[in-house]
Write a protein that holds these residues in place. Structure first.
Motif, mmCIF file in Angstrom:
data_model
loop_
_atom_site.group_PDB
_atom_site.id
_atom_site.type_symbol
_atom_site.label_atom_id
_atom_site.label_comp_id
_atom_site.label_asym_id
_atom_site.label_seq_id
_atom_site.Cartn_x
_atom_site.Cartn_y
_atom_site.Cartn_z
ATOM 1 N N ASN A 169 0.898 -1.115 0.017
ATOM 2 C CA ASN A 169 -0.099 -0.048 0.043
ATOM 3 C C ASN A 169 0.682 1.074 -0.105
ATOM 4 O OD1 ASN A 169 -2.322 1.706 0.083
ATOM 5 N ND2 ASN A 169 -2.513 1.435 2.214
ATOM 6 N N CYS A 170 1.757 1.229 -0.952
ATOM 7 C CA CYS A 170 2.731 2.290 -0.886
ATOM 8 C C CYS A 170 2.907 2.770 -2.503
ATOM 9 C CB CYS A 170 4.014 2.140 -0.518
ATOM 10 S SG CYS A 170 4.808 0.828 -1.593
ATOM 11 N N ASP A 171 3.560 4.101 -2.569
ATOM 12 C CA ASP A 171 3.679 4.547 -4.004
ATOM 13 C C ASP A 171 5.152 4.846 -4.057
ATOM 14 O OD1 ASP A 171 3.383 5.486 -6.599
ATOM 15 O OD2 ASP A 171 2.379 7.204 -5.852
ATOM 16 N N PRO A 172 6.069 3.944 -4.466
ATOM 17 C CA PRO A 172 7.547 4.335 -4.585
ATOM 18 C C PRO A 172 7.941 5.498 -5.203
ATOM 19 C CG PRO A 172 7.229 1.969 -4.861
ATOM 20 C CD PRO A 172 5.713 2.620 -4.913
ATOM 21 N N ILE A 173 8.712 6.269 -4.667
ATOM 22 C CA ILE A 173 8.985 7.598 -5.223
ATOM 23 C C ILE A 173 10.209 7.396 -6.231
ATOM 24 C CG2 ILE A 173 8.019 8.996 -3.590
ATOM 25 C CD1 ILE A 173 10.977 9.430 -2.303
ATOM 26 N N ALA A 174 11.056 6.281 -6.047
ATOM 27 C CA ALA A 174 12.269 6.133 -6.827
ATOM 28 C C ALA A 174 12.133 4.465 -7.068
ATOM 29 C CB ALA A 174 13.421 6.754 -6.294
ATOM 30 N N THR A 175 13.093 4.332 -8.176
ATOM 31 C CA THR A 175 13.204 2.733 -8.631
ATOM 32 C C THR A 175 14.751 2.539 -8.871
ATOM 33 O OG1 THR A 175 11.036 2.602 -9.489
ATOM 34 C CG2 THR A 175 12.443 0.866 -9.770
ATOM 35 N N VAL A 176 15.406 1.423 -8.410
ATOM 36 C CA VAL A 176 16.636 1.362 -8.658
ATOM 37 C C VAL A 176 16.820 -0.163 -9.351
ATOM 38 C CG1 VAL A 176 19.310 0.891 -8.158
ATOM 39 C CG2 VAL A 176 17.802 2.680 -6.702
ATOM 40 N N ILE A 177 17.329 -0.370 -10.463
ATOM 41 C CA ILE A 177 17.229 -1.811 -11.110
ATOM 42 C C ILE A 177 18.459 -2.009 -10.879
ATOM 43 C CG2 ILE A 177 16.711 -3.023 -13.178
ATOM 44 C CD1 ILE A 177 14.561 -0.777 -13.941
ATOM 45 N N SER A 178 18.916 -3.406 -10.538
ATOM 46 C CA SER A 178 20.129 -4.053 -10.470
ATOM 47 C C SER A 178 20.306 -5.113 -11.689
ATOM 48 C CB SER A 178 20.568 -4.784 -9.323
ATOM 49 O OG SER A 178 21.671 -5.291 -9.392
ATOM 50 N N LEU A 179 21.354 -4.998 -12.734
ATOM 51 C CA LEU A 179 21.456 -5.763 -13.837
ATOM 52 C C LEU A 179 22.581 -6.500 -13.599
ATOM 53 C CD1 LEU A 179 20.561 -3.026 -16.594
ATOM 54 C CD2 LEU A 179 19.046 -4.831 -15.534
ATOM 55 N N PRO A 180 22.797 -7.743 -14.479
ATOM 56 C CA PRO A 180 23.961 -8.403 -14.473
ATOM 57 C C PRO A 180 25.193 -7.615 -14.726
ATOM 58 C CG PRO A 180 22.361 -9.606 -15.626
ATOM 59 C CD PRO A 180 21.736 -8.337 -15.243
ATOM 60 N N SER A 181 26.368 -7.862 -13.784
ATOM 61 C CA SER A 181 27.448 -7.217 -14.045
ATOM 62 C C SER A 181 28.116 -6.886 -15.436
ATOM 63 C CB SER A 181 28.292 -7.433 -12.930
ATOM 64 O OG SER A 181 28.037 -7.275 -11.537
ATOM 65 N N ASP A 182 28.041 -7.974 -15.942
ATOM 66 C CA ASP A 182 28.826 -8.339 -17.529
ATOM 67 C C ASP A 182 27.865 -7.834 -18.554
ATOM 68 O OD1 ASP A 182 26.976 -10.134 -17.193
ATOM 69 O OD2 ASP A 182 28.082 -11.951 -18.088
ATOM 70 N N LEU A 183 26.437 -7.064 -18.162
ATOM 71 C CA LEU A 183 25.859 -6.703 -19.310
ATOM 72 C C LEU A 183 26.226 -5.286 -20.020
ATOM 73 C CD1 LEU A 183 22.986 -7.716 -20.399
ATOM 74 C CD2 LEU A 183 21.907 -5.872 -19.262
ATOM 75 N N SER A 184 26.463 -5.477 -21.219
ATOM 76 C CA SER A 184 27.082 -4.427 -22.021
ATOM 77 C C SER A 184 26.165 -3.006 -21.863
ATOM 78 C CB SER A 184 27.045 -4.564 -23.521
ATOM 79 O OG SER A 184 25.651 -4.463 -23.959
ATOM 80 N N PRO A 185 27.061 -1.763 -21.818
ATOM 81 C CA PRO A 185 26.459 -0.479 -21.678
ATOM 82 C C PRO A 185 25.189 -0.130 -22.563
ATOM 83 C CG PRO A 185 28.746 -0.147 -21.723
ATOM 84 C CD PRO A 185 28.349 -1.790 -22.017
ATOM 85 N N LYS A 186 25.307 -0.874 -24.002
ATOM 86 C CA LYS A 186 24.071 -0.778 -24.683
ATOM 87 C C LYS A 186 23.024 -1.374 -24.300
ATOM 88 C CE LYS A 186 22.739 -1.507 -29.542
ATOM 89 N NZ LYS A 186 23.179 -2.166 -30.937
ATOM 90 N N SER A 187 23.255 -2.663 -23.745
ATOM 91 C CA SER A 187 22.064 -3.399 -23.132
ATOM 92 C C SER A 187 21.562 -2.788 -22.030
ATOM 93 C CB SER A 187 22.367 -4.791 -23.060
ATOM 94 O OG SER A 187 22.664 -5.563 -24.164
#
Length: 498
Positions: free
Chosen positions: A131-149
């Protein structure tokens, strides 16, 4: 007044996890079935969209309508051979388009559409659960993922309407969780130096990241994907053993039944998890084949027999990464092991000799990345970095802000690290501070811009910096000085590699 909520997402290859951080409390997001992680599966059919474990189950009945493990389509990441074997794909530039059969005909679903629906699902679950409305989101991605991806995923998250989105690689999310943990904070020293080794062991891949730590500052040295696929290889060996036993008891025809194989695969995964904490586990399946039930016991000794060869391969490859980057065992400050395979005792034993006696495994290794992402976002909000961070993530260099003896990490390879040393802080002192120096790195060499002279006394006032630019046009920086909430100074300048 309740504290603002921040959503952290571990957007992995096989599973997605989400954590809501609110104040000092972190809560895992569960789906309507109580699952603490969502299967990376999406079902499309005539306007109906199902995401998670329910979609994975529908793969059996609608193999042409379920897209499993969509992250594997980025950077040619490997997946199992039968993954999405029933789905027809076309390429639209660098990314696939899935041809999904609807009643009205074939519907073309882009990978962007898949990601957008996934992010919407995770966000809505967080809103409904807490029952909340997050004000920010942080997405963690695999460390070896390319900058383009990374940029592609970030654009999808923004298109999904997620608030104030930013990215953090898996290894830095792990370190955030490590530094924020209660047990570690008791022993943490701001003057600690060395290399933090992060070994990420999800089900179907493995990676090692090296992060240098010096006086509270962190810098990524390297991130490398390993060839060994720890969880998948151990599961495969255990599955072969269980299948042979099933064929012995029920007949060799069991091996040719896809339905029986799916049931066995599911139970083998549960069995492997159970053996991480017990000495034996029972596999019991009702009506496995031709209406006949199947039961058997598997011991931890059997699991360790299969895990031994995989663990040796893991040890050799981690050792090779350390040697390639000149990392001595005595320089290792901590070795952090996360992912489902971190729970396998034999894997832990294989990594202990490489950890300099400082092996750290989270009590919740499957959820620690999502927790770290949420904590990172929460720290960012407390540091008032919500509006500044999207600009900072365009910067390609490591940047420090130095005011006489006071320094603060601003950005490290595009990721703000607001713990230990805050990006926004208070400059205290008896005498006025007039010189502000910006330090930055190009190809590992530290450089600095000219001195900035302020007419305003900075003692007791807040500093806030805004950056953007790239390695070609230079880094354009705007430095704000606040007295309370009032802006009293603003300086603009540019850093260039001369």
């Amino acid at each position: 007044m309740s504290e603002a909520a921040v959503l952290g997402i571990d957007f992995g290859s096989l599973y997605w996890k989400a954590v809501v951080s609110r104040g000092s409390q972190n809560s895992i997001v569960c789906d309507e079935h109580g699952n603490r992680c969502l299967d990376a599966s999406v079902f499309f059919n005539d306007g109906e969209i199902v995401i998670g474990s329910s979609a994975a189950v529908l793969t059996k009945s609608f193999p042409n309508n379920v897209i499993n493990h969509p992250m594997h389509y980025l950077d040619n990441r490997k997946c199992c051979s039968d993954c999405n074997s029933g789905v027809t794909t076309e390429m639209d530039g660098d990314y696939p388009v899935f041809c999904i059969p609807f009643t009205s005909g074939i519907e073309r679903i882009s990978l962007e559409k898949v990601f957008i629906e996934c992010f919407k699902r995770l966000f809505n679950l967080a809103v409904l659960t807490f029952n909340c409305d997050p004000i920010a989101t942080v997405i963690s991605l695999p460390s070896d993922l390319s900058p383009k991806s990374q940029e592609y995923v970030l654009s999808c998250a923004k298109a999904a309407g997620l608030p104030s989105v930013s990215l953090i690689p898996h290894h830095l999310a792990c370190i955030t969780a490590l530094e924020s943990s209660h047990e570690e904070s008791k022993d943490a020293s701001s003057s600690s130096e060395g290399i933090i080794v992060v070994v990420d062991l999800p089900a179907n891949t493995a990676s090692v990241s090296l992060v240098s730590s010096s006086n509270g500052f962190y810098k990524t040295v390297a991130s490398q994907r390993l060839q060994v696929r720890v969880g998948e290889e151990i599961t495969s060996c255990l599955f072969d053993y269980v299948m042979k036993e099933a064929c012995r008891k029920l007949g060799s025809e069991v091996a040719h039944s896809k339905k029986a194989a799916k049931k066995l695969q599911h139970e083998v995964v549960l069995c492997k998890e159970c053996l991480s904490s017990t000495m034996s586990s029972a596999i019991m399946i009702d009506s496995l084949f031709d209406g006949v039930d199947f039961t058997m016991n598997v011991t931890r000794a059997r699991l360790e027999m299969y895990a031994h060869a995989v663990a040796v391969k893991l040890q050799e490859q981690v050792k090779a990464v350390l040697a390639a980057h000149g990392v001595e065992l005595t320089s290792i400050e901590k070795m952090v092991v996360v992912g489902g395979s971190a729970l396998v005792p034999f894997v832990q034993e294989a990594l202990k000799p490489l950890s300099n006696g400082r092996l750290w495994i989270s009590p919740r290794p499957r959820e620690v990345i999502a927790e770290g992402a949420a904590l990172h976002g929460s720290m960012r909000e407390k540091s008032h970095l919500r509006k500044v961070l999207p600009k900072l993530q365009q910067v390609a260099f490591s940047i420090l802000l130095a005011v006489e003896e006071w320094k603060s990490v601003v950005v490290e390879k595009g990721v703000v690290l607001p713990f230990k040393k805050m990006t926004e802080g208070r400059v205290e002192g008896e005498k006025p501070v007039s010189d502000v120096i910006m330090l930055y790195e190009v190809n590992g060499e530290e450089k600095k811009c000219g001195e900035l002279h302020f007419n305003t006394d900075l003692c007791g006032k807040r500093l806030l910096m805004n950056c953007n630019g790239d390695q070609f046009s230079g880094i354009h920086i705007t430095l704000f000085v606040f007295d309370g909430n009032k802006e009293v100074e603003k300086k603009e300048f540019c850093l260039r590699d001369e």
